[in-house]
Write an enzyme that holds these catalytic residues in place. Sequence first.
Site, PDB file in Angstrom:
ATOM      1  N   GLN A 193      -1.668  -8.159  40.026  1.00 33.69           N
ATOM      2  CA  GLN A 193      -1.112  -9.362  39.472  1.00 33.69           C
ATOM      3  C   GLN A 193       0.315  -9.241  38.877  1.00 33.69           C
ATOM      4  O   GLN A 193       0.869  -8.417  38.390  1.00 33.69           O
ATOM      5  CB  GLN A 193      -1.835 -10.010  38.441  1.00 33.69           C
ATOM      6  CG  GLN A 193      -3.464 -10.308  38.830  1.00 33.69           C
ATOM      7  CD  GLN A 193      -4.109  -9.178  38.573  1.00 33.69           C
ATOM      8  OE1 GLN A 193      -3.599  -7.991  38.217  1.00 33.69           O
ATOM      9  NE2 GLN A 193      -5.514  -9.320  38.684  1.00 33.69           N
ATOM     10  N   ASP A 216      -0.507 -13.351  43.015  1.00 37.30           N
ATOM     11  CA  ASP A 216      -0.173 -14.165  42.025  1.00 37.30           C
ATOM     12  C   ASP A 216       1.090 -14.816  41.866  1.00 37.30           C
ATOM     13  O   ASP A 216       1.695 -14.740  40.676  1.00 37.30           O
ATOM     14  CB  ASP A 216      -0.750 -13.920  40.591  1.00 37.30           C
ATOM     15  CG  ASP A 216      -2.434 -13.680  40.599  1.00 37.30           C
ATOM     16  OD1 ASP A 216      -3.143 -14.021  41.543  1.00 37.30           O
ATOM     17  OD2 ASP A 216      -2.999 -13.184  39.686  1.00 37.30           O
ATOM     18  N   ASP A 242      -4.203 -14.710  46.403  1.00 38.01           N
ATOM     19  CA  ASP A 242      -4.150 -15.845  45.512  1.00 38.01           C
ATOM     20  C   ASP A 242      -2.787 -16.207  44.983  1.00 38.01           C
ATOM     21  O   ASP A 242      -2.577 -16.320  43.930  1.00 38.01           O
ATOM     22  CB  ASP A 242      -5.063 -15.426  44.238  1.00 38.01           C
ATOM     23  CG  ASP A 242      -6.395 -14.921  44.637  1.00 38.01           C
ATOM     24  OD1 ASP A 242      -6.933 -15.683  45.485  1.00 38.01           O
ATOM     25  OD2 ASP A 242      -6.998 -14.470  43.769  1.00 38.01           O
ATOM     26  N   ARG A 306      -9.555 -19.897  48.046  1.00 41.59           N
ATOM     27  CA  ARG A 306     -11.017 -19.457  47.198  1.00 41.59           C
ATOM     28  C   ARG A 306     -11.023 -20.088  46.065  1.00 41.59           C
ATOM     29  O   ARG A 306      -9.796 -20.448  45.516  1.00 41.59           O
ATOM     30  CB  ARG A 306     -11.324 -18.053  47.159  1.00 41.59           C
ATOM     31  CG  ARG A 306     -10.233 -17.422  46.328  1.00 41.59           C
ATOM     32  CD  ARG A 306     -10.630 -15.755  46.264  1.00 41.59           C
ATOM     33  NE  ARG A 306      -9.758 -14.953  45.666  1.00 41.59           N
ATOM     34  CZ  ARG A 306      -9.830 -13.443  45.062  1.00 41.59           C
ATOM     35  NH1 ARG A 306     -11.252 -13.311  45.739  1.00 41.59           N
ATOM     36  NH2 ARG A 306      -9.219 -13.038  44.585  1.00 41.59           N
ATOM     37  N   TRP A 308     -10.876 -20.134  42.137  1.00 47.64           N
ATOM     38  CA  TRP A 308     -10.700 -19.166  41.018  1.00 47.64           C
ATOM     39  C   TRP A 308     -11.550 -19.806  39.569  1.00 47.64           C
ATOM     40  O   TRP A 308     -11.134 -20.785  39.199  1.00 47.64           O
ATOM     41  CB  TRP A 308      -9.212 -19.296  40.608  1.00 47.64           C
ATOM     42  CG  TRP A 308      -8.910 -18.191  39.372  1.00 47.64           C
ATOM     43  CD1 TRP A 308      -9.705 -17.376  38.840  1.00 47.64           C
ATOM     44  CD2 TRP A 308      -7.966 -18.574  38.254  1.00 47.64           C
ATOM     45  NE1 TRP A 308      -9.285 -16.594  37.821  1.00 47.64           N
ATOM     46  CE2 TRP A 308      -8.146 -17.321  37.316  1.00 47.64           C
ATOM     47  CE3 TRP A 308      -6.848 -19.323  38.268  1.00 47.64           C
ATOM     48  CZ2 TRP A 308      -7.356 -17.322  36.060  1.00 47.64           C
ATOM     49  CZ3 TRP A 308      -6.083 -19.460  36.895  1.00 47.64           C
ATOM     50  CH2 TRP A 308      -6.452 -18.244  35.914  1.00 47.64           C
TER      51      TRP A 308
END
Length: 382
Positions: A193, A216, A242, A306, A308
């Site tokens: 991340q 991220d 993500d 998706r 989280w």
Amino acid sequence: MKIIVLLLLAVVLASADQTAPGTASRPILTASESNYFTTATYLQGWSPPSISTSKADYTVGNGYNTIQAAVNAAINTGGTTRKYIKINAGTYQEVVYIPNTKVPLTIYGGGSSPSDTLITLNMPAQTTPSAYKSLVGSLFNSADPAYSMYNSCASKSGTIGTSCSTVFWVKAPAVQIVNLSIENSAKNTGDQQAVALQTNSDQIQIHNARLLGHQDTLYAGSGSSSVERSYYTNTYIEGDIDFVFGGGSAIFESCTFYVKADRRSDTAVVFAPDTDPHKMYGYFVYKSTITGDSAWSSSKKAYLGRAWDSGVSSSSAYVPGTSPNGQLIIKESTIDGIINTSGPWTTATSGRTYSGNNANSRDLNNDNYNRFWEYNNSGNGA
């Protein structure tokens, strides 16, 4: 006439998978359902003010050596009049922290394009506190407005974590960020991340910007019970895993989402919303483009998103109506052929299997299903 017929046929074929109610793996909104989801409904009564870059109360590169110093000076003046910070074109290796303040700020790049002004740092979540202090400690003194933000990260044990990996961190309302690039350049082959921009406040405007990273990249909203609205226009956002995530209400209008394959090519996920189940509005993507590296065009392994499920350790621990249930609408946008068209959504971070609602009569906020919807999109991935 033949040309017209062929063109019409091509349009029909391109949008054939966007017919309501869709499938269980790819639900599609009806026209009437889509009317519930507009820029205005996601703004929830907020009218974003116009953005001006015609004045500069503080200039970085001419009077202030760091962006943080200019931010500190603007906040220390007090009051509620908007302050304008111009960042001269160039590359700035630093973090920028804006604590909660009543002073509205406009921070803008002084170049002719957002690429001319770059704020960048290599700072993954796995950074140790000692390394963090070496990287950014010189920017902060104990009397500074943002010192508590810095100290909360510097005093961690082990590693600094996702939030503290942020390059540009906004905790104040009514901040405008314009015509600049923000990058977290951290890169390895595993999970790492590394946040470029994080917003934990309300009424944030991002215009004509570039948000660069891998995993991220953009942390849009903390998922708190308070309202956290942000409005992104004409902005480029890139990453692989993500790379747009969080629990706020975010509108993305005329934006580009670019899926990279230079770090890993096994899988990619664009959106990972963490919306409170009691909130109707999470992320709204409107008249935007989702595209990426050519590697995804052949493998078709990239996913639109998706859920989280923040704080949920496993699928068995998920409680509908209590646990987060990410909400996302992609409407009237172009989706290139980098997406798995038959299954664009994937398993939640908790391991909860994706479940789409394609019933003819349905509650769009039924927490027994995922709240991911599309309407009237086009492109080879639609």
